[in-house]
Motif scaffolding. Sequence first.
Motif, mmCIF file in Angstrom:
data_model
loop_
_atom_site.group_PDB
_atom_site.id
_atom_site.type_symbol
_atom_site.label_atom_id
_atom_site.label_comp_id
_atom_site.label_asym_id
_atom_site.label_seq_id
_atom_site.Cartn_x
_atom_site.Cartn_y
_atom_site.Cartn_z
ATOM 1 N N GLU A 133 63.068 26.254 13.549
ATOM 2 C CA GLU A 133 62.653 26.379 14.947
ATOM 3 C C GLU A 133 61.219 26.883 15.049
ATOM 4 O O GLU A 133 60.416 26.375 15.845
ATOM 5 C CB GLU A 133 63.603 27.325 15.678
ATOM 6 N N GLN A 134 60.867 27.853 14.228
ATOM 7 C CA GLN A 134 59.494 28.387 14.242
ATOM 8 C C GLN A 134 58.489 27.342 13.781
ATOM 9 O O GLN A 134 57.392 27.241 14.328
ATOM 10 C CB GLN A 134 59.432 29.634 13.362
ATOM 11 N N ALA A 135 58.872 26.548 12.771
ATOM 12 C CA ALA A 135 57.970 25.504 12.283
ATOM 13 C C ALA A 135 57.732 24.451 13.354
ATOM 14 O O ALA A 135 56.593 24.013 13.575
ATOM 15 C CB ALA A 135 58.536 24.864 11.018
ATOM 16 N N MET A 136 58.792 24.030 14.052
ATOM 17 C CA MET A 136 58.651 22.994 15.070
ATOM 18 C C MET A 136 57.930 23.510 16.305
ATOM 19 O O MET A 136 57.344 22.727 17.045
ATOM 20 C CB MET A 136 60.018 22.431 15.449
ATOM 21 N N ALA A 186 61.215 2.916 33.861
ATOM 22 C CA ALA A 186 61.313 1.767 34.760
ATOM 23 C C ALA A 186 60.159 0.798 34.518
ATOM 24 O O ALA A 186 60.358 -0.435 34.516
ATOM 25 C CB ALA A 186 61.325 2.235 36.212
ATOM 26 N N LEU A 187 58.962 1.309 34.285
ATOM 27 C CA LEU A 187 57.808 0.452 34.032
ATOM 28 C C LEU A 187 57.951 -0.327 32.732
ATOM 29 O O LEU A 187 57.562 -1.501 32.653
ATOM 30 C CB LEU A 187 56.531 1.295 33.997
ATOM 31 N N ARG A 188 58.524 0.303 31.703
ATOM 32 C CA ARG A 188 58.648 -0.345 30.394
ATOM 33 C C ARG A 188 60.027 -0.968 30.178
ATOM 34 O O ARG A 188 60.321 -1.478 29.115
ATOM 35 C CB ARG A 188 58.362 0.670 29.273
ATOM 36 N N ARG A 189 60.864 -0.896 31.204
ATOM 37 C CA ARG A 189 62.216 -1.475 31.155
ATOM 38 C C ARG A 189 63.026 -0.916 29.981
ATOM 39 O O ARG A 189 63.670 -1.644 29.223
ATOM 40 C CB ARG A 189 62.147 -3.004 31.074
ATOM 41 N N VAL A 190 62.966 0.388 29.853
ATOM 42 C CA VAL A 190 63.752 1.110 28.850
ATOM 43 C C VAL A 190 64.966 1.714 29.543
ATOM 44 O O VAL A 190 64.823 2.440 30.536
ATOM 45 C CB VAL A 190 62.908 2.217 28.183
ATOM 46 N N ALA A 191 66.146 1.418 29.049
ATOM 47 C CA ALA A 191 67.368 1.983 29.624
ATOM 48 C C ALA A 191 67.370 3.493 29.412
ATOM 49 O O ALA A 191 66.991 3.993 28.351
ATOM 50 C CB ALA A 191 68.601 1.349 28.990
ATOM 51 N N LEU A 192 67.816 4.203 30.431
ATOM 52 C CA LEU A 192 67.685 5.657 30.423
ATOM 53 C C LEU A 192 68.945 6.297 30.990
ATOM 54 O O LEU A 192 69.470 5.859 32.008
ATOM 55 C CB LEU A 192 66.469 6.057 31.268
ATOM 56 N N GLU A 193 69.412 7.335 30.316
ATOM 57 C CA GLU A 193 70.600 8.057 30.767
ATOM 58 C C GLU A 193 70.361 9.546 30.571
ATOM 59 O O GLU A 193 69.834 9.981 29.545
ATOM 60 C CB GLU A 193 71.824 7.608 29.955
ATOM 61 N N PHE A 194 70.737 10.342 31.570
ATOM 62 C CA PHE A 194 70.557 11.790 31.503
ATOM 63 C C PHE A 194 71.905 12.490 31.419
ATOM 64 O O PHE A 194 72.897 12.031 31.990
ATOM 65 C CB PHE A 194 69.813 12.299 32.739
ATOM 66 N N GLU A 195 71.900 13.621 30.714
ATOM 67 C CA GLU A 195 73.103 14.458 30.629
ATOM 68 C C GLU A 195 72.667 15.920 30.631
ATOM 69 O O GLU A 195 71.788 16.309 29.851
ATOM 70 C CB GLU A 195 73.881 14.148 29.350
ATOM 71 N N VAL A 196 73.250 16.711 31.504
ATOM 72 C CA VAL A 196 72.965 18.146 31.539
ATOM 73 C C VAL A 196 73.971 18.845 30.632
ATOM 74 O O VAL A 196 75.169 18.604 30.731
ATOM 75 C CB VAL A 196 73.052 18.706 32.972
ATOM 76 N N ARG A 197 73.458 19.696 29.760
ATOM 77 C CA ARG A 197 74.331 20.312 28.761
ATOM 78 C C ARG A 197 73.791 21.691 28.408
ATOM 79 O O ARG A 197 72.593 21.938 28.456
ATOM 80 C CB ARG A 197 74.383 19.436 27.509
ATOM 81 N N GLU A 198 74.668 22.590 28.038
ATOM 82 C CA GLU A 198 74.251 23.872 27.483
ATOM 83 C C GLU A 198 74.069 23.709 25.985
ATOM 84 O O GLU A 198 74.907 23.114 25.316
ATOM 85 C CB GLU A 198 75.281 24.966 27.775
ATOM 86 N N GLY A 199 72.974 24.228 25.458
ATOM 87 C CA GLY A 199 72.741 24.126 24.026
ATOM 88 C C GLY A 199 71.279 24.330 23.683
ATOM 89 O O GLY A 199 70.425 24.433 24.559
ATOM 90 N N GLU A 200 71.002 24.403 22.376
ATOM 91 C CA GLU A 200 69.648 24.518 21.861
ATOM 92 C C GLU A 200 69.234 23.168 21.295
ATOM 93 O O GLU A 200 70.049 22.423 20.770
ATOM 94 C CB GLU A 200 69.572 25.594 20.773
ATOM 95 N N ARG A 201 67.957 22.845 21.384
ATOM 96 C CA ARG A 201 67.528 21.487 21.037
ATOM 97 C C ARG A 201 67.739 21.155 19.565
ATOM 98 O O ARG A 201 68.136 20.038 19.234
ATOM 99 C CB ARG A 201 66.068 21.265 21.442
ATOM 100 N N LEU A 202 67.516 22.113 18.666
ATOM 101 C CA LEU A 202 67.721 21.818 17.252
ATOM 102 C C LEU A 202 69.188 21.584 16.941
ATOM 103 O O LEU A 202 69.537 20.693 16.161
ATOM 104 C CB LEU A 202 67.166 22.948 16.393
ATOM 105 N N GLY A 203 70.059 22.378 17.563
ATOM 106 C CA GLY A 203 71.479 22.169 17.348
ATOM 107 C C GLY A 203 71.937 20.801 17.805
ATOM 108 O O GLY A 203 72.771 20.159 17.168
ATOM 109 N N CYS A 204 71.366 20.319 18.896
ATOM 110 C CA CYS A 204 71.767 19.010 19.433
ATOM 111 C C CYS A 204 71.358 17.864 18.525
ATOM 112 O O CYS A 204 72.080 16.879 18.399
ATOM 113 C CB CYS A 204 71.165 18.816 20.824
#
Length: 255
Positions: A232-235, A92-110
């Motif tokens: 995954e281990q490296a990240m 909101a401070l930087r006026r960046v559009a933002l959208e959230f989504e709840v999902r099942e999954g692993e971050r690397l797969g996404c």
Amino acid sequence: MADPRPLLVPIDDFGLDAEALAFLVETAAQLGRPLQVLLLESPRLYGIADLPFTREITLFGAGERDLERKLLRRHGGRARSEARERLAELAALRRVALEFEVREGERLGCVLRHEPGVDSWLPRRPAAAAARGVRPPALGIVLAGVAGDSAAVAAANALAARGGRRDLYVHSNQPWPPPALGGLATPGLQLHRLPTTALDPPALLRLLRRLRNELLIMPRELLLTLDPLALEQAMDRAAGQLLLVDGGEAAAKAP
């Protein structure tokens, strides 16, 4: 010029540290990109909680109780909730559009398995940031002679021009200078050639494990051939963050 394509950001049970959240929003503002934040619930973790022999030993009294899915969701969701609230304030401070989504999954797969033309942000782990201490705010780029090189250079151009960066650290397995650097259009940008001779899977994993740049821009396709567990281990150890750009058809059509 604003780019309407959202930047995909996965946030899992580990959450994000305050510095990483602020840097993410500032980078999105400089790129003119909206953020699409995936709040991830790990099916692997919750699957373990569903096993009949899974028990939790309580700290006081050494009592036992079932490690229930709802208990994990409550504890794991706290980090995601805190990250969501802080992101909303910063955006909101930087006026960046933002959208959230709840999902099942692993971050690397996404971030690795999605449609062409989608760029993504892979945050560092909070524990890695604390262990490595403060890093110089250096901007790095990986160029390997692949389709995504031009998109990586375009992102570096935007960040250098709008963020006031004067140094770009280049990892490349090509003769110097890599052809993609011909697309740089930021006056006064100082290029630093790093001693990278290979970008095969073992070399890429070493680069990520030792990542010290605050932000490293690289084509997403370079990660697709890596072993998922090793990646995954490296990240988990990386002290910097990744901006993964896609050189697909959708990216080429973006203004």
